[in-house]
Design a protein around this motif. Structure first.
Motif, PDB file in Angstrom:
ATOM      1  N   ALA A 126       5.797 -12.421  18.761  1.00  0.00           N
ATOM      2  CA  ALA A 126       5.019 -12.787  17.367  1.00  0.00           C
ATOM      3  C   ALA A 126       5.676 -12.786  15.850  1.00  0.00           C
ATOM      4  O   ALA A 126       5.496 -13.211  14.922  1.00  0.00           O
ATOM      5  CB  ALA A 126       2.773 -12.591  17.445  1.00  0.00           C
ATOM      6  N   ARG A 131      12.547 -18.439  18.505  1.00  0.00           N
ATOM      7  CA  ARG A 131      11.467 -19.791  19.069  1.00  0.00           C
ATOM      8  C   ARG A 131      11.202 -19.778  17.546  1.00  0.00           C
ATOM      9  O   ARG A 131      10.845 -21.547  17.541  1.00  0.00           O
ATOM     10  CB  ARG A 131      10.464 -19.154  19.807  1.00  0.00           C
ATOM     11  CG  ARG A 131      10.942 -18.264  21.412  1.00  0.00           C
ATOM     12  CD  ARG A 131      10.633 -20.131  22.104  1.00  0.00           C
ATOM     13  NE  ARG A 131      11.401 -19.753  23.612  1.00  0.00           N
ATOM     14  CZ  ARG A 131      12.915 -19.223  24.649  1.00  0.00           C
ATOM     15  NH1 ARG A 131      13.714 -20.156  23.141  1.00  0.00           N
ATOM     16  NH2 ARG A 131      12.510 -19.726  25.321  1.00  0.00           N
ATOM     17  N   GLY A 132      10.390 -19.321  17.090  1.00  0.00           N
ATOM     18  CA  GLY A 132      10.645 -18.524  15.127  1.00  0.00           C
ATOM     19  C   GLY A 132      11.197 -20.311  14.394  1.00  0.00           C
ATOM     20  O   GLY A 132      10.614 -20.745  13.934  1.00  0.00           O
ATOM     21  N   GLY A 137       8.774 -14.259  15.935  1.00  0.00           N
ATOM     22  CA  GLY A 137       8.531 -14.941  15.189  1.00  0.00           C
ATOM     23  C   GLY A 137       7.684 -16.053  13.804  1.00  0.00           C
ATOM     24  O   GLY A 137       8.124 -16.406  12.956  1.00  0.00           O
ATOM     25  N   SER A 138       7.146 -14.412  13.459  1.00  0.00           N
ATOM     26  CA  SER A 138       6.988 -14.472  12.398  1.00  0.00           C
ATOM     27  C   SER A 138       7.838 -14.494  11.336  1.00  0.00           C
ATOM     28  O   SER A 138       8.023 -15.519   9.527  1.00  0.00           O
ATOM     29  CB  SER A 138       5.751 -13.918  11.569  1.00  0.00           C
ATOM     30  OG  SER A 138       5.975 -12.427  11.358  1.00  0.00           O
ATOM     31  N   TRP A 150       9.575 -12.832   4.156  1.00  0.00           N
ATOM     32  CA  TRP A 150       8.703 -12.768   5.311  1.00  0.00           C
ATOM     33  C   TRP A 150       7.552 -11.992   4.576  1.00  0.00           C
ATOM     34  O   TRP A 150       5.940 -12.540   5.103  1.00  0.00           O
ATOM     35  CB  TRP A 150       9.363 -11.549   6.333  1.00  0.00           C
ATOM     36  CG  TRP A 150       8.395 -11.272   7.340  1.00  0.00           C
ATOM     37  CD1 TRP A 150       8.017 -12.173   8.205  1.00  0.00           C
ATOM     38  CD2 TRP A 150       7.921 -10.218   7.571  1.00  0.00           C
ATOM     39  NE1 TRP A 150       6.959 -11.734   8.837  1.00  0.00           N
ATOM     40  CE2 TRP A 150       7.524 -10.634   8.730  1.00  0.00           C
ATOM     41  CE3 TRP A 150       8.454  -9.013   7.419  1.00  0.00           C
ATOM     42  CZ2 TRP A 150       7.332  -9.392   9.594  1.00  0.00           C
ATOM     43  CZ3 TRP A 150       8.056  -7.983   8.551  1.00  0.00           C
ATOM     44  CH2 TRP A 150       7.137  -8.193   9.351  1.00  0.00           C
ATOM     45  N   ALA A 159      11.537 -15.785  11.078  1.00  0.00           N
ATOM     46  CA  ALA A 159      12.118 -16.640  11.021  1.00  0.00           C
ATOM     47  C   ALA A 159      12.200 -17.396  10.073  1.00  0.00           C
ATOM     48  O   ALA A 159      13.098 -17.702   9.660  1.00  0.00           O
ATOM     49  CB  ALA A 159      12.075 -17.055  12.799  1.00  0.00           C
ATOM     50  N   GLY A 208      11.683 -14.414  20.097  1.00  0.00           N
ATOM     51  CA  GLY A 208      11.018 -14.524  19.468  1.00  0.00           C
ATOM     52  C   GLY A 208      10.876 -15.217  18.211  1.00  0.00           C
ATOM     53  O   GLY A 208      10.878 -15.917  17.994  1.00  0.00           O
TER      54      GLY A 208
END
Length: 155
Positions: free
Chosen positions: A19, A53-54, A22-23, A153, A25, A50
Protein backbone atom coordinates in the motif's frame (compact mmCIF):
# COMPACT_ATOMS: atom_id res chain seq x y z
CA UNK A 1 21.67 19.68 -1.70
CA UNK A 2 21.49 18.47 1.84
CA UNK A 3 19.13 15.69 2.72
CA UNK A 4 15.55 16.58 3.53
CA UNK A 5 13.90 15.57 6.77
CA UNK A 6 13.23 11.83 6.56
CA UNK A 7 9.66 10.57 6.31
CA UNK A 8 9.07 7.37 8.31
CA UNK A 9 6.15 4.97 8.27
CA UNK A 10 5.61 1.80 10.28
CA UNK A 11 4.50 -1.09 8.08
CA UNK A 12 2.92 -3.89 10.13
CA UNK A 13 2.73 -6.40 7.26
CA UNK A 14 3.23 -7.09 3.56
CA UNK A 15 -0.11 -5.47 2.67
CA UNK A 16 1.03 -2.21 4.29
CA UNK A 17 4.31 -2.33 2.33
CA UNK A 18 2.39 -2.81 -0.92
CA UNK A 19 0.00 0.00 0.00
CA UNK A 20 2.83 2.42 0.79
CA UNK A 21 4.46 1.77 -2.58
CA UNK A 22 1.10 2.16 -4.29
CA UNK A 23 0.34 5.43 -2.54
CA UNK A 24 3.63 6.97 -3.73
CA UNK A 25 3.09 5.93 -7.36
CA UNK A 26 0.93 8.91 -8.38
CA UNK A 27 3.65 11.38 -7.44
CA UNK A 28 6.48 9.75 -9.40
CA UNK A 29 7.93 11.48 -12.44
CA UNK A 30 10.96 10.66 -14.53
CA UNK A 31 13.84 11.08 -14.31
CA UNK A 32 14.25 9.75 -10.78
CA UNK A 33 16.83 7.49 -9.11
CA UNK A 34 15.73 5.69 -5.95
CA UNK A 35 18.03 3.58 -3.79
CA UNK A 36 16.32 0.72 -1.95
CA UNK A 37 18.21 -0.21 1.22
CA UNK A 38 17.48 -3.09 3.54
CA UNK A 39 18.60 -6.56 4.49
CA UNK A 40 17.56 -9.64 2.52
CA UNK A 41 13.83 -10.10 2.96
CA UNK A 42 13.28 -6.53 4.21
CA UNK A 43 10.58 -5.84 1.59
CA UNK A 44 12.42 -4.01 -1.19
CA UNK A 45 10.78 -6.00 -3.99
CA UNK A 46 7.42 -5.94 -2.19
CA UNK A 47 7.63 -2.13 -2.04
CA UNK A 48 8.49 -2.09 -5.76
CA UNK A 49 5.56 -4.40 -6.52
CA UNK A 50 3.20 -2.00 -4.73
CA UNK A 51 4.67 0.95 -6.60
CA UNK A 52 4.20 -0.80 -9.95
CA UNK A 53 0.64 -1.80 -9.10
CA UNK A 54 -0.06 1.84 -8.24
CA UNK A 55 1.33 2.80 -11.65
CA UNK A 56 -1.09 0.42 -13.38
CA UNK A 57 1.19 -2.57 -14.02
CA UNK A 58 -0.83 -5.77 -13.69
CA UNK A 59 1.79 -8.33 -14.71
CA UNK A 60 4.33 -10.23 -12.65
CA UNK A 61 6.88 -8.32 -10.58
CA UNK A 62 9.86 -10.39 -9.59
CA UNK A 63 13.13 -9.72 -7.91
CA UNK A 64 15.85 -8.92 -10.46
CA UNK A 65 18.50 -10.72 -8.39
CA UNK A 66 19.48 -13.05 -11.22
CA UNK A 67 18.46 -10.92 -14.22
CA UNK A 68 20.16 -7.81 -12.74
CA UNK A 69 17.39 -5.54 -14.03
CA UNK A 70 13.68 -5.90 -14.76
CA UNK A 71 12.15 -3.18 -16.94
CA UNK A 72 8.49 -2.15 -16.96
CA UNK A 73 7.35 0.11 -19.84
CA UNK A 74 4.49 2.21 -18.47
CA UNK A 75 2.34 4.94 -19.99
CA UNK A 76 4.33 7.88 -18.57
CA UNK A 77 7.83 6.38 -18.35
CA UNK A 78 9.76 3.12 -18.04
CA UNK A 79 10.57 1.89 -14.55
CA UNK A 80 13.80 -0.10 -14.22
CA UNK A 81 14.26 -2.23 -11.08
CA UNK A 82 17.91 -3.15 -10.49
CA UNK A 83 19.39 -5.58 -7.98
CA UNK A 84 23.17 -5.45 -7.62
CA UNK A 85 23.37 -8.06 -4.85
CA UNK A 86 25.40 -10.48 -6.99
CA UNK A 87 28.00 -7.91 -8.09
CA UNK A 88 31.50 -9.01 -7.20
CA UNK A 89 33.02 -5.66 -8.25
CA UNK A 90 31.68 -2.20 -9.10
CA UNK A 91 33.06 -2.48 -12.65
CA UNK A 92 30.26 -4.94 -13.42
CA UNK A 93 28.00 -1.87 -13.71
CA UNK A 94 29.99 -0.63 -16.70
CA UNK A 95 30.43 -4.12 -18.15
CA UNK A 96 26.65 -4.58 -18.18
CA UNK A 97 26.06 -1.20 -19.89
CA UNK A 98 23.51 -0.17 -17.26
CA UNK A 99 24.08 3.59 -17.76
CA UNK A 100 22.07 3.29 -20.98
CA UNK A 101 18.88 2.72 -18.95
CA UNK A 102 19.01 6.09 -17.18
CA UNK A 103 17.59 9.37 -18.35
CA UNK A 104 13.86 9.40 -19.07
CA UNK A 105 13.02 6.67 -16.58
CA UNK A 106 12.47 5.91 -12.92
CA UNK A 107 15.22 3.63 -11.63
CA UNK A 108 14.96 1.68 -8.37
CA UNK A 109 18.28 0.20 -7.28
CA UNK A 110 18.70 -2.49 -4.62
CA UNK A 111 22.20 -2.83 -3.12
CA UNK A 112 23.47 0.34 -4.89
CA UNK A 113 26.66 0.41 -2.81
CA UNK A 114 27.90 -2.66 -4.72
CA UNK A 115 28.04 -0.57 -7.90
CA UNK A 116 30.41 1.91 -6.27
CA UNK A 117 31.00 5.19 -8.02
CA UNK A 118 29.43 3.92 -11.25
CA UNK A 119 25.88 4.04 -9.90
CA UNK A 120 24.11 7.37 -10.47
CA UNK A 121 23.46 9.38 -7.31
CA UNK A 122 20.12 8.89 -5.56
CA UNK A 123 17.34 11.43 -5.68
CA UNK A 124 15.64 9.48 -2.88
CA UNK A 125 16.63 6.66 -0.55
CA UNK A 126 14.12 4.19 0.82
CA UNK A 127 15.34 2.35 3.92
CA UNK A 128 13.40 -0.74 5.05
CA UNK A 129 14.29 -2.21 8.45
CA UNK A 130 12.72 -4.85 10.64
CA UNK A 131 10.94 -3.20 13.56
CA UNK A 132 8.72 -4.80 16.19
CA UNK A 133 6.36 -7.14 14.34
CA UNK A 134 6.76 -5.37 11.00
CA UNK A 135 9.03 -2.93 9.18
CA UNK A 136 9.98 0.69 9.42
CA UNK A 137 10.22 2.47 6.08
CA UNK A 138 12.14 5.75 5.91
CA UNK A 139 12.21 7.87 2.74
CA UNK A 140 14.76 10.66 2.36
CA UNK A 141 15.14 13.11 -0.54
CA UNK A 142 18.65 14.14 -1.61
CA UNK A 143 17.92 16.37 -4.61
CA UNK A 144 15.29 18.93 -5.63
CA UNK A 145 13.68 16.28 -7.90
CA UNK A 146 13.49 13.86 -4.97
CA UNK A 147 12.09 16.54 -2.68
CA UNK A 148 9.44 17.41 -5.27
CA UNK A 149 8.36 13.77 -5.51
CA UNK A 150 8.07 13.30 -1.75
CA UNK A 151 6.25 16.62 -1.28
CA UNK A 152 3.74 15.68 -3.99
CA UNK A 153 3.17 12.34 -2.24
CA UNK A 154 2.60 13.97 1.15
CA UNK A 155 0.15 16.49 -0.30
Amino acid sequence: MSRSAPISRFLPDEAATLALGGSWAASLAAPLVVYLHGDLGAGKTTFTRGLLRGLGHNGAVKSPTYALVESYPLAAFTLHHFDLYRFSSPEEWQDAGLDDLFGRSVCLIEWPQLGGEFVPAADITVQLENAEAGRMCTLTAHTPQGQKSLEAWLN
